[in-house]
Design a protein around this motif. Sequence first.
Motif, PDB file in Angstrom:
ATOM      1  N   ASP A 218       0.858  -1.190   0.000  1.00 41.79           N
ATOM      2  CA  ASP A 218       0.000   0.000   0.000  1.00 41.79           C
ATOM      3  C   ASP A 218       0.891   1.236   0.000  1.00 41.79           C
ATOM      4  O   ASP A 218       1.622   1.477   0.969  1.00 41.79           O
ATOM      5  CB  ASP A 218      -0.916   0.003   1.222  1.00 41.79           C
TER       6      ASP A 218
ATOM      7  N   GLY B 123      -9.241  -1.364   6.727  1.00 45.73           N
ATOM      8  CA  GLY B 123      -9.676   0.017   6.935  1.00 45.73           C
ATOM      9  C   GLY B 123     -10.715   0.170   8.034  1.00 45.73           C
ATOM     10  O   GLY B 123     -10.801   1.215   8.685  1.00 45.73           O
TER      11      GLY B 123
ATOM     12  N   TRP C  18      -4.854  -6.652  -2.789  1.00 46.32           N
ATOM     13  CA  TRP C  18      -5.122  -5.484  -1.958  1.00 46.32           C
ATOM     14  C   TRP C  18      -5.954  -4.465  -2.725  1.00 46.32           C
ATOM     15  O   TRP C  18      -5.637  -4.121  -3.866  1.00 46.32           O
ATOM     16  CB  TRP C  18      -3.795  -4.845  -1.521  1.00 46.32           C
TER      17      TRP C  18
ATOM     18  N   PRO D  75      -6.825  -0.722  -2.403  1.00 49.26           N
ATOM     19  CA  PRO D  75      -6.464   0.467  -1.622  1.00 49.26           C
ATOM     20  C   PRO D  75      -7.619   1.432  -1.381  1.00 49.26           C
ATOM     21  O   PRO D  75      -7.537   2.269  -0.480  1.00 49.26           O
ATOM     22  CB  PRO D  75      -5.375   1.127  -2.484  1.00 49.26           C
TER      23      PRO D  75
ATOM     24  N   ARG E 168      -9.691  -0.397   1.282  1.00 50.47           N
ATOM     25  CA  ARG E 168      -8.704  -0.828   2.276  1.00 50.47           C
ATOM     26  C   ARG E 168      -9.049  -2.216   2.804  1.00 50.47           C
ATOM     27  O   ARG E 168      -9.202  -2.457   4.000  1.00 50.47           O
ATOM     28  CB  ARG E 168      -8.563   0.200   3.408  1.00 50.47           C
TER      29      ARG E 168
END
Length: 399
Positions: free
Chosen positions: A163, A228, A206, A208, A211
């Motif tokens: 990330d 997240g 992943w 982003p 999250r």
Amino acid sequence: MAAELPKPQTRKPVLLSQIEAFQDVVSAAVIIPKEDGVISVSEDRTIRVWLKRDSGQYWPSVYQTMPALCSCMSFNPETRKLSVGMDTGAVSEFILSEDFNKMTPARTYQAHQGKVTVVLFVLEMEWLLSTGQDKNFTWHCSESGQQLGNHRTAAWVSGLQFDVETRHAFVGDQSGQVTILKVEQDSCSMVTTFKGHTGNVTALCWDPVQRVLFSGSSDHSIIMWDIGGRKGTAIELQGHNEKVQGLCYAPHTKQLISCSSDGGIVIWNMDVTRQETPEWLDSDSCQKCEQPFFWNFKQMWDSKKIGLRQHHCRKCGKAVCGKCSSKRSTIPLMGFEFEVRICDSCHETITDEDRAPTATFHDSKHNIVYMHYEPTTGNLLTSGTDKVIKLWDMTPVVS
């Protein structure tokens, strides 16, 4: 006994092309964005760039033989930089020409003592991340070629994501654990560890924006880790009969694409409110009828009853006997797309609406070892043990 796959839907991926002529299995391959082309690295020690000709067939415009087996790769379309991990522990870097007809060697990193398992170029940091069977996670400066740092992992790493915003590396290993590392210019610290798989981690993906981290495993399962949300939420997805080989997320449609070694391709609708699976409860007797389980000698003696085998309801997690959990059902919102054991009381609460599938199932007709999805075209690439690359139009099902 393997679960029976749901019947294929009428809407399905469309096979566009097949690329053959490999002497061995293709370790990794990518679709070149904005180009009818594919880059492949293979166990036959070749790097090839395939461009689609007027005939509709793919022919190699670049054919490079390497000194050792090619185990993994990373391609950055903006810089046309290709990083190839080798069986020897080295990572070789190349720059491709604008027309993809020429490949120029740029640098070689002596990154590992054993086979390179994952390589990842991060343009924003000018970092080259890599992991190897020597149980090391390393990162190099791609401008100077210097090693910036090194972190020893508990087991050799089979999945790696990064990330850019937080500089967190997500590392999945052969022990089944996922570790989050905070990576600085010249140091690295462990943030936390997730343990949810019973087999080794085979793929990571992943997202982003939301999250969210997806992990696939040899235990046939996928887990969605809500990073997240900061609540430790982990959602299981059970839709494969064999080892999960690849994961790709389509953010524009909120769908997850997964593939397994038996050739299965599953499209998961992640735009639904999913539920965590309950933890399995411990008990010495059935939590429904109170009959003793076979290790509960005292209760067996006192009640003069034969001990029963313990099972668990997949909906409530209670420890139950076979008689009290004779029913089976799918529970798609809990990730169970196949029928699983349910206690009788939970079975009565499940409606037809609860059983509505949240995934579609498709057969690639080859045993997949690698997968790559290109969201700009909606095309999917699969590489198989049959030494063939297949290109699919996924727009009928990813939409």
